[in-house]
Scaffold this active site. Sequence first.
Site, PDB file in Angstrom:
ATOM      1  N   TYR A 136      10.776 -18.238  -1.779  1.00 37.79           N
ATOM      2  CA  TYR A 136      11.882 -19.178  -1.974  1.00 37.79           C
ATOM      3  C   TYR A 136      12.701 -18.948  -3.241  1.00 37.79           C
ATOM      4  O   TYR A 136      13.619 -19.705  -3.532  1.00 37.79           O
ATOM      5  CB  TYR A 136      11.381 -20.631  -1.955  1.00 37.79           C
TER       6      TYR A 136
ATOM      7  N   ASP B  51       2.273 -26.934  -1.053  1.00 35.01           N
ATOM      8  CA  ASP B  51       1.201 -27.199  -1.997  1.00 35.01           C
ATOM      9  C   ASP B  51       0.239 -26.019  -2.006  1.00 35.01           C
ATOM     10  O   ASP B  51      -0.761 -26.012  -1.302  1.00 35.01           O
ATOM     11  CB  ASP B  51       0.491 -28.483  -1.552  1.00 35.01           C
TER      12      ASP B  51
ATOM     13  N   LYS C 261       8.860 -35.797  -4.923  1.00 37.03           N
ATOM     14  CA  LYS C 261       7.446 -35.813  -4.522  1.00 37.03           C
ATOM     15  C   LYS C 261       7.144 -37.055  -3.703  1.00 37.03           C
ATOM     16  O   LYS C 261       7.750 -38.103  -3.895  1.00 37.03           O
ATOM     17  CB  LYS C 261       6.559 -35.828  -5.772  1.00 37.03           C
TER      18      LYS C 261
ATOM     19  N   CYS D 207     -35.848 -32.607  -4.922  1.00 37.64           N
ATOM     20  CA  CYS D 207     -35.008 -33.129  -3.842  1.00 37.64           C
ATOM     21  C   CYS D 207     -35.161 -34.649  -3.737  1.00 37.64           C
ATOM     22  O   CYS D 207     -36.287 -35.151  -3.669  1.00 37.64           O
ATOM     23  CB  CYS D 207     -35.409 -32.472  -2.524  1.00 37.64           C
TER      24      CYS D 207
ATOM     25  N   LYS E  14      17.710 -28.161  -4.524  1.00 33.27           N
ATOM     26  CA  LYS E  14      18.242 -27.182  -5.482  1.00 33.27           C
ATOM     27  C   LYS E  14      19.748 -27.063  -5.326  1.00 33.27           C
ATOM     28  O   LYS E  14      20.239 -27.014  -4.189  1.00 33.27           O
ATOM     29  CB  LYS E  14      17.655 -25.788  -5.197  1.00 33.27           C
TER      30      LYS E  14
ATOM     31  N   GLU F  72      -3.579  -3.557  21.725  1.00 36.46           N
ATOM     32  CA  GLU F  72      -2.569  -2.509  21.551  1.00 36.46           C
ATOM     33  C   GLU F  72      -2.315  -2.251  20.068  1.00 36.46           C
ATOM     34  O   GLU F  72      -2.160  -1.116  19.627  1.00 36.46           O
ATOM     35  CB  GLU F  72      -1.254  -2.920  22.214  1.00 36.46           C
ATOM     36  N   TYR F  73      -2.274  -3.366  19.322  1.00 37.61           N
ATOM     37  CA  TYR F  73      -2.058  -3.226  17.883  1.00 37.61           C
ATOM     38  C   TYR F  73      -3.214  -2.430  17.269  1.00 37.61           C
ATOM     39  O   TYR F  73      -2.998  -1.482  16.510  1.00 37.61           O
ATOM     40  CB  TYR F  73      -1.942  -4.617  17.233  1.00 37.61           C
TER      41      TYR F  73
ATOM     42  N   CYS G 250     -32.281 -27.705  -1.552  1.00 35.60           N
ATOM     43  CA  CYS G 250     -33.678 -28.075  -1.349  1.00 35.60           C
ATOM     44  C   CYS G 250     -34.324 -26.979  -0.511  1.00 35.60           C
ATOM     45  O   CYS G 250     -33.755 -26.531   0.478  1.00 35.60           O
ATOM     46  CB  CYS G 250     -33.748 -29.421  -0.618  1.00 35.60           C
TER      47      CYS G 250
ATOM     48  N   ASP H  87      -3.475  -7.820  20.826  1.00 33.18           N
ATOM     49  CA  ASP H  87      -4.273  -7.379  19.681  1.00 33.18           C
ATOM     50  C   ASP H  87      -4.834  -5.983  19.941  1.00 33.18           C
ATOM     51  O   ASP H  87      -4.896  -5.146  19.047  1.00 33.18           O
ATOM     52  CB  ASP H  87      -5.441  -8.334  19.441  1.00 33.18           C
TER      53      ASP H  87
ATOM     54  N   GLU I   7      14.374 -27.949   0.526  1.00 36.32           N
ATOM     55  CA  GLU I   7      13.297 -27.158   1.138  1.00 36.32           C
ATOM     56  C   GLU I   7      11.984 -27.918   1.048  1.00 36.32           C
ATOM     57  O   GLU I   7      11.800 -28.692   0.112  1.00 36.32           O
ATOM     58  CB  GLU I   7      13.080 -25.850   0.353  1.00 36.32           C
TER      59      GLU I   7
ATOM     60  N   CYS J  99     -37.150 -35.457  -0.289  1.00 40.81           N
ATOM     61  CA  CYS J  99     -38.542 -35.107   0.021  1.00 40.81           C
ATOM     62  C   CYS J  99     -39.348 -34.709  -1.209  1.00 40.81           C
ATOM     63  O   CYS J  99     -40.538 -34.428  -1.101  1.00 40.81           O
ATOM     64  CB  CYS J  99     -38.567 -33.966   1.030  1.00 40.81           C
TER      65      CYS J  99
ATOM     66  N   CYS K 291     -37.384 -31.043   5.272  1.00 40.36           N
ATOM     67  CA  CYS K 291     -36.902 -32.172   4.466  1.00 40.36           C
ATOM     68  C   CYS K 291     -36.245 -33.214   5.403  1.00 40.36           C
ATOM     69  O   CYS K 291     -35.372 -32.857   6.205  1.00 40.36           O
ATOM     70  CB  CYS K 291     -35.892 -31.638   3.459  1.00 40.36           C
TER      71      CYS K 291
ATOM     72  N   LYS L 210       8.376 -28.641  -0.140  1.00 47.40           N
ATOM     73  CA  LYS L 210       7.639 -28.195  -1.329  1.00 47.40           C
ATOM     74  C   LYS L 210       6.202 -27.951  -0.905  1.00 47.40           C
ATOM     75  O   LYS L 210       5.493 -28.879  -0.519  1.00 47.40           O
ATOM     76  CB  LYS L 210       7.691 -29.255  -2.430  1.00 47.40           C
TER      77      LYS L 210
ATOM     78  N   GLU M 156       5.228 -19.191  -2.555  1.00 46.69           N
ATOM     79  CA  GLU M 156       3.976 -19.924  -2.567  1.00 46.69           C
ATOM     80  C   GLU M 156       2.970 -19.274  -1.616  1.00 46.69           C
ATOM     81  O   GLU M 156       3.289 -19.017  -0.451  1.00 46.69           O
ATOM     82  CB  GLU M 156       4.285 -21.355  -2.097  1.00 46.69           C
TER      83      GLU M 156
ATOM     84  N   SER N  70       8.803 -24.493 -14.064  1.00 43.97           N
ATOM     85  CA  SER N  70       8.274 -25.493 -13.129  1.00 43.97           C
ATOM     86  C   SER N  70       9.394 -26.486 -12.852  1.00 43.97           C
ATOM     87  O   SER N  70      10.528 -26.294 -13.290  1.00 43.97           O
ATOM     88  CB  SER N  70       7.041 -26.160 -13.701  1.00 43.97           C
TER      89      SER N  70
END
Length: 666
Positions: free
Chosen positions: A227, A117, A315, A409, A291, A35-36, A427, A33, A113, A412, A432, A115, A175, A82
């Site tokens: 995809y 979410d 699904k 609340c 597909k 060096e980056y 609250c 990290d 593939e 309390c 409390c 799917k 996605e 869809s």
Amino acid sequence: MRSQIDREIEELRERIRHHNYIYHVLDRPEISDAEYDSLFRQLQRLESLHPQLVTTDSPTQRVGASPAEGFRTIVHAIPMLSLDNAFTVGEINAFDKRVCKLLDVDRVSYIAEPKLDGVSVELVYENGSLARGSTRGDGTNGEDVTANLRTIRSIPLRLRRSHVAIPSVLEVRGEVYVERDDLLQLNEKRDAAGLPIFSNTRNLAAGSLRQLDPRTTSTRPLRMFCYDIGRVEGISISSQEQLLEVLSQLGLRVNPLYRLCSGIEEGISFYNDFQVRRKSLSYEADGVVIKVNEFALRKILGSVSHSPRWAIAGKFQAEQAITKIREIIVQVGRTGILTPVAILEPVRLYGVEISRATLHNEDEVERKDVRAGDMVIIQRAGDVIPRVVKSLTEYRSGDELPFRMPSVCPSCGSMIIRQQGTVARRCVNISCPARIKQSIVHFAGKAGFDIAGLGIKVVNQLVEKGLTKRPSQLFCLDRETLISLERMGPQSADNLLAAIRDSRSITLERLLFAIGIPEIGQQTARILAGRFGTLSRLESASKEELLAIPEIGPSITTAITDYFANQENRVVIEELLACGVEIKGEEAQLGHLVEKRFVFTGTLPSMTRDEAVERVRNLGGKVSASVSSQTDYVVMGVNPGSKGARARSLGVKILSEEEFSALIDQ
Ligand code: IVH
């Protein structure tokens, strides 16, 4: 003619792009990290000296845009369709039969593939540069979220040069999603800061993409898998298999878990295997997409209304159950936030008995019109806590009670305030009892003092009987008091006493997490412990010292200094120490490993990788994934990878496991 400086800048950009690509797309970092960061800072410096040379696809330009007022609409050149769903193997077979019949063939090859979410988006690259990006919206009109998408590190701002020609136009779809662990980590931080948590990865992805300020999006752990394509000019692609290959050649991130299937049986076996496999993945997948591979065949098949005939989403059954809400209570959290919770007639959901489900907040209860007495569908999908999906209003008898957020609340009776900019109510009373109970549960939790047997039921009694007002008082409890609690026999009391006694010796890292400093989750606690080594050094740290730590920003800094500036908090800590809490190896923590960089390779016979990493971090050292010239030690276990050779070629010191153990035990 391009000037020398122009070339230098472009060369730096190419190097940074290359490291972005191997880190965020291929997940195989080559440099540390540090060096980056150094390359990145060089580029920033040159660009600030020559602002006329800054281009929008420079790696420094991810978070540039200022907050928007709203999102413009983008019309997708080709609608984003869809998918039709199949929930059983039978339905997947029926899909294949339809496809074969329409094409008049016996079998068709498919690509299966995972799917994902998340949220589907479209990126538009013009002559290789990311020009626009939008959400799917209603399929035809999406929202312009370009500025937010640009902050996602796995989305290249420029396509990668390879043997594939850069297309003049490439609309690529995929996605945007969040990994499970990233959700938990972010929630932990939000919880510590008193902010409402995200209930699942999809909500976090969607919410983050709809931020008006891209700086907020840039702090969210978003990733993308590509995809599909929309309009493409300049290259021709004839199958899904080729598409996935071309996209990865162009530097776009493609899920490697796809399978080319010579017929539907292989697609079905992928679906069946994946149902089990997905549980061990780092991200949520709610099914598989099957597909037709050849684009020429897809053309013949065409689409019906909103979904193509050439693909189906297989699904997995959502983990849902139906039950009745007995009552809706309001729970007060450690930071005072009020959450409505449905108390359910117990029901089993995939092997676990569920008797409560979250309703998140008042607005959600209202929107879903959930009432006490309702029959409801509850679900556990990617969710942290089971949630109420919806009320089955057809079962209503008329006796159901709409929910009203209490005006004071429930624990309390103090005033409740609505937190600015959020739907959360809180609250105001820091004493409390509900808040005290939750902070004690947090204190004794696994990542804190880890006191087995001290759950909410025992804590409730301890607080209600006035036996414990602050965590420190746990250490003064005696056997007699514990036995006097309900459902606490002599054996459990002894076990609990022993657990409390044993917990007294604790690492600084765990202590910092346990005491509940706002904004301090496990990760930050670890960093602070490694940096300061002792509690007193942290207590007296200045804002400047804290801000100098790369991972610590201004809001954490303020949270820490405010916390220690408060006399009451100092008393809590003094009491803990007076009650015999001792910080394990405090002085040793800051010592010989501060700023030392370690890389591990191979299996260590006597400790797990996590343990080894924790030891190094506790001693102030750092652990990176790959060997670079900045690495101090490479610890070589059994079956090491190529890192050993790289260490040798760079002259980095190699330690055997014994040498490593000796070093950390010094
Ligand atoms: S292909 C016309 N592949 O599922 C087909 N979609 O229910 C275009 N999704 O809107 C989509 N993973 O958000 C495709 N590997 C994948 C996917 C995928 C997730 C989502 C996508 C789409 C929704 C359809």
